[in-house]
Design an enzyme around this catalytic site. Sequence first.
Site, PDB file in Angstrom:
ATOM      1  N   PHE A 512      72.727  41.591  15.853  1.00  0.00           N
ATOM      2  CA  PHE A 512      73.280  43.027  15.434  1.00  0.00           C
ATOM      3  C   PHE A 512      72.405  44.194  15.893  1.00  0.00           C
ATOM      4  O   PHE A 512      72.394  45.093  15.179  1.00  0.00           O
ATOM      5  CB  PHE A 512      73.674  42.838  13.758  1.00  0.00           C
ATOM      6  CG  PHE A 512      74.653  41.759  13.768  1.00  0.00           C
ATOM      7  CD1 PHE A 512      75.864  42.011  13.555  1.00  0.00           C
ATOM      8  CD2 PHE A 512      74.421  40.492  13.488  1.00  0.00           C
ATOM      9  CE1 PHE A 512      76.805  41.230  13.415  1.00  0.00           C
ATOM     10  CE2 PHE A 512      75.243  39.511  13.477  1.00  0.00           C
ATOM     11  CZ  PHE A 512      76.576  40.093  13.391  1.00  0.00           C
ATOM     12  N   GLY A 513      71.643  44.076  17.101  1.00  0.00           N
ATOM     13  CA  GLY A 513      70.857  44.979  17.337  1.00  0.00           C
ATOM     14  C   GLY A 513      69.541  44.540  17.946  1.00  0.00           C
ATOM     15  O   GLY A 513      69.036  43.506  17.468  1.00  0.00           O
ATOM     16  N   PRO A 514      68.794  45.628  18.789  1.00  0.00           N
ATOM     17  CA  PRO A 514      67.716  45.270  19.141  1.00  0.00           C
ATOM     18  C   PRO A 514      66.679  45.444  18.117  1.00  0.00           C
ATOM     19  O   PRO A 514      66.750  46.215  17.329  1.00  0.00           O
ATOM     20  CB  PRO A 514      67.261  46.252  20.322  1.00  0.00           C
ATOM     21  CG  PRO A 514      68.478  47.581  20.005  1.00  0.00           C
ATOM     22  CD  PRO A 514      69.577  46.956  19.128  1.00  0.00           C
ATOM     23  N   ASP A 626      70.029  28.980   7.533  1.00  0.00           N
ATOM     24  CA  ASP A 626      69.862  28.990   9.110  1.00  0.00           C
ATOM     25  C   ASP A 626      68.387  29.069   9.189  1.00  0.00           C
ATOM     26  O   ASP A 626      67.753  29.899  10.279  1.00  0.00           O
ATOM     27  CB  ASP A 626      70.515  30.560   9.756  1.00  0.00           C
ATOM     28  CG  ASP A 626      70.562  30.369  11.205  1.00  0.00           C
ATOM     29  OD1 ASP A 626      70.638  29.234  11.688  1.00  0.00           O
ATOM     30  OD2 ASP A 626      70.912  31.555  11.745  1.00  0.00           O
TER      31      ASP A 626
END
Length: 818
Positions: A512-514, A626
Amino acid sequence: MAKFTIFFLCFSVLISILITCSAVDTIAVNQTIKDGDTLVSADQTFKMGFFSPGTSNHRYVGIWYNQISVCTVVWVANTETPLNDTSGVLFTVSQGALQLVNGNNSAIWSSNSSGSVTTSGLVARLLDTGNLVLIDQGSLVWQSFDYPGDTLLSGMRIGVDLISGKRRLLTSWKSEDDPSAGQYVFKVDPNGYPQLFEMQDLVPRSRFGPWNGVTFNGMPNLGYNSKFVFNETEIYYEYELANNSPVSRMHLSLDGKIQLLNWNNRTQSWTISLTARIDNCARYGICGPYGICNINNAPACSCLEGFEPRRPEQWNLADWSGGCQRIKPLACGNGDGFRTMSGIKFPDTNHSWYDLNMTLGECEAVCKRNCSCTAYASLDIRSGGCLLWFDDLMDIRVYDESQELHIRMPASELTSPTIPESGSNKKKQTIIIVVSTSLGSALVCLILALYAAWRKKKRSRKTRLDLVEPRDENYTNESRKEDAELSTFSLSMIAKSTNNFSLNNKLGEGGFGPVYKGVLEDGREIAVKRLSETSRQGIDEFKNEVGCVAKLQHRNLVKLLGYCIQGDERLLIYEYMANKSLDLFIFDTSGSSMLDWPRRFRIIHGIARGLLYLHQDSRLRIIHRDLKAGNILLDKEMNAKISDFGLARRFSGYETEANTNRVVGTYGYISPEYAVHGLFSVKSDVFSFGVLVLEIVSGKKNRGFSQEEHNNTLIGYAWRLHKEGKSLDLVSPSLRPSCIDSQVLRSIHIGLLCVQHHAEDRPTMSSVVLMLGNENALPPPKQPAFFTEENLGKFDSTSSVPTLDSVDEVTITLLNAR
Ligand SMILES: *[C@@H]1O[C@H](CO)[C@@H](O)[C@H](O)[C@H]1NC(C)=O
Ligand SMILES: *[C@@H]1O[C@H](CO)[C@@H](O)[C@H](O)[C@H]1NC(C)=O
Ligand SMILES: *[C@@H]1O[C@H](CO)[C@@H](O)[C@H](O)[C@H]1NC(C)=O
Ligand SMILES: *[C@@H]1O[C@H](CO)[C@@H](O)[C@H](O)[C@H]1NC(C)=O
Ligand SMILES: *[C@@H]1O[C@H](CO)[C@@H](O)[C@H](O)[C@H]1NC(C)=O
Ligand SMILES: *[C@@H]1O[C@H](CO)[C@@H](O)[C@H](O)[C@H]1NC(C)=O
Ligand SMILES: *[C@@H]1O[C@H](CO)[C@@H](O)[C@H](O)[C@H]1NC(C)=O
Ligand SMILES: *[C@@H]1O[C@H](CO)[C@@H](O)[C@H](O)[C@H]1NC(C)=O
Ligand SMILES: *[C@@H]1O[C@H](CO)[C@@H](O)[C@H](O)[C@H]1NC(C)=O
C-alpha cells in the site's frame, strides 16, 4: 635420441611430483594428465581427472567434489566423445588450448581456444570455485564455467552474450551412465523481457519469470544471492554462495527438475533444498491464451474473469489449447480500465516491453494509450519500473506471488467489485469480526477506553493467583502507555528527513505504498510509510485507527512514532529497524552466519513475548494473521520486533521487506482451519509461530521446502526427524558450531506442539513463553498438520487467504475487547 631422453626425464619428474604431492592444481606447458592422475584445487574443494559415470566403462575427463564421499561430478569435458580405455592423456597445447587425446594420439576433445604465439606462460589451473581455467600470460583464454553441463555452481552463469551470441545453458545428462546431452535444457530466453525456460527436446516445457528484482516470478528463489543482469551487452543469471555456506549446487536432474541441493555432512548425502515446481500446471501454455491453471481444480484450466472458452466443445473435452476470449469487447479509446490480479504467475513476457524508470502510474497511462497493450505490472518489486504486455496473455497459473498484474478490461466489466480471482469457485469465508470501516475504528476506540477503565478497576482487586504468565521487564508501566501521545509530523519535516522521498532513501515497497528511511533533525532514524492513493481515507478515521494502533506498545513490537496528514498525503512514521527483517538472515547463508544460536533463541523468545502481548496483554485480543519471517524486524541489537500488527491492510505498516518475502509467500504459515474454513483464532497465530520457530532452527522455508519423501513440507520433515530421535539433523549447518543442543531440541519440540493439526492441541502463547523459559518436561507432540504445497494451492483462489483479501478488508481482528 637425446630429445627422447629429455622428454622421458621431464615425464618422470612430473610423475614423481604427482605422486609425492597430490595437491597439484595446474598443468603447465608440456605437462600431461594421464588416466589416474588428478588435479586438486588449492583449497582441496574440487578435483579433476578421469572417471567413469555410474556403471559405464567409458572414461571421461571431469571435475568433482574432492571432499565429499558421494562422487558428484559437476562438469565433464568430453561429454559426447568418451574414451573406451584408460589410454587418455590431457595436456595443454602450445597454441593455447587444452586437448585430450586417446592412445593413438588422435584428438578426442579440445577446448578450441587460442592464446598468444609465445606460450611459455600458458597454464591450465583448477580453481577453488570448480572452474578450470586456461591462462596465457596472465590473461584468461578459456574457462570451463563458460560451458556448463547439468550443474550450475556458485559464480557460474546461464544466459546469452549479446555481442558474441554465445549461449550458456544447463543440459541434463542422458542417463546416470552417460553425461552426453539428455532431453532437458534449462536456459534464459532473451526474447521480450527475458525469462527462464525449461525445454524438453527443444520444445518449451516450463517457463519461469520474469525476473522481479529478487527472484523469477513463479519460481522459488533457488540461489542464495541470485543475480540477474540484463543490459545491452549481456543477459545472465548467476548465484553466489557465501564463504561459509554449506556445499550447494544447482542441478538439472535427469527427469528435468531444476533444484538446489545441499550437502548434508551428517547424513553424508545430498538433500534437495528447493525445487521448481514441475506439475501439470507448469506445462507451458496448458490453458491457452487468457486461461489460468490451478492444479487443485478439476478441471485445472479455467478462463480469467471476463473471458469465456474460445472453443467450448473442445474446452469441455479438456483440450484447453484454444484458450479463452473476451466476453465483452474492449472499448479501446473509450475508457478501458484494468483488473488487478495477484496470487498468479505472470504471463509470458515473450512480446513485452519494459522501462526501468517509469512509475506504476506512468506505466498504466502508457498501457491505456495503446490499444494493443493487454496488461501492465510493476517490473521490480524493489525499485518499480514498468512491464507491458502486447499480446494475448499466456501461461498463467495460480501461484503464491504477491506481485500484481493489471489486465486491460472494458469499463463495463469493471463495475462489480473485483476479488483477485483465478476462475474457480469463490467460497465465502466466515469472518469472525473484521473492522473495516471508520465506524468500526471509532467503536473500537470507545470499547478501548471503557475496557481500560474497567481493567484498572479490576486490577486493583486482582490477586497474585491471576498471574499465570510470567511478567518480565518487557512490560512497561501500563498507565504511562495509555497516556502516550502520538506525535504529528509536518510534511516538510518528513520530506526533508527523507531527502524529498528520494529513491536512495527508499527501503521497499509495501502493498500500500513505499517505505522510506529518514533521519530527523535530532538524528533519530525513522521509517516512513507513504500510503498510496488506494488507501486514502478521511482524516478523522485515519487518526482514529492510527491512535488505536499506537496504544499497542511492547518491546517486541515495532513502534509507531507518529503520523502526518497534509493535503492528500498520509504518512506513518515508525522507528527505524537497522537490521531489516528476519528472513534476510535466516534464509540467506551470508546473513545466517550473523545469527548464531543464542541470538536466534533470543529472537524466538522475543517473538513469543510480542505475540503473547497481542493475544493477552494488550487491551484488545489481537490476532496478527500474517506472522512470518518477513514481518519480524530486527533492531541494531538484533532484538526481534513484530511488525504489521493491528493495522488495516490499507496501510499495513512498516513493510520494508514484506514484499521481497511475499515472493515466497505467506501460505507456508497458515493453519489448516484457517486455510480450509477461513476460521482464525489466536491459535492460528500459534501455528504460524510454530512454523517460524522451525524455520529459525533449520534456516529453511516451510513454503517451498522440498523433500519429496517427507510430504514436501518442513513440518513433515521436522516431525519425521523428531520421531526418529534425530531432531538435531534439522539444524541449519551455519548454526551447528554455536548450537546448544538442549535449547535447540526444546525449541523444535515447542515448534511441533504449535503446529498441531487441531487448534485445541496447540498451546497458548503464555504456555509457550513458559515452556521456553524453563526446563520442565514437555508434552509429546502428535502428528502435526502438514499439507503439501499442492494441497495449499487449493486455497490460493479463495478469499480466505490473507494476501488475497480485498483492499477494504482489515488485518486486525477484534474477537473481543476484554
Ligand atoms: C570407442 O568405441 C566406439 C565403438 O567401439 C568407437 O566408435 C569410438 O570411436 C571409440 N572411441 C574412442 C575415443 O576411441
Ligand atoms: C589405435 O590404432 C589401432 C591400430 O590402428 C587400432 O587397432 C585401435 O583400435 C586404435 N585405438 C583407439 C583407442 O582408437
Ligand atoms: C572444437 O572444434 C571441433 C572441430 O570444429 C568440434 O568438433 C568440437 O566440438 C569443438 N570442441 C569444443 C569443446 O567446442
Ligand atoms: C615444450 O616442449 C617443446 C618440444 O618438446 C619445447 O620446444 C619447449 O621448449 C617446451 N616448453 C616448455 C615451457 O618447457
Ligand atoms: C552489463 O552488465 C555487466 C555486469 O554487470 C557489466 O559488466 C557491463 O558493463 C554491462 N554493460 C553495459 C552496456 O551496461
Ligand atoms: C564434515 O564434517 C567433518 C567432521 O566434522 C569435517 O572435518 C569436514 O570438514 C566436514 N566436511 C565438509 C565438506 O563440511
Ligand atoms: C517468442 O517469440 C519469438 C519471436 O516472435 C518466437 O520465435 C518464439 O517462438 C516465441 N517463444 C515462445 C515460447 O512462444
Ligand atoms: C533511468 O534513470 C537513470 C538514472 O536516473 C538514467 O541514468 C537512465 O538513463 C534512465 N533510463 C531511461 C531509459 O530513461
Ligand atoms: C502500441 O505498441 C505497439 C508495440 O510496442 C507498437 O507497435 C504500436 O505502434 C503502438 N501503438 C500506438 C498507437 O502507440
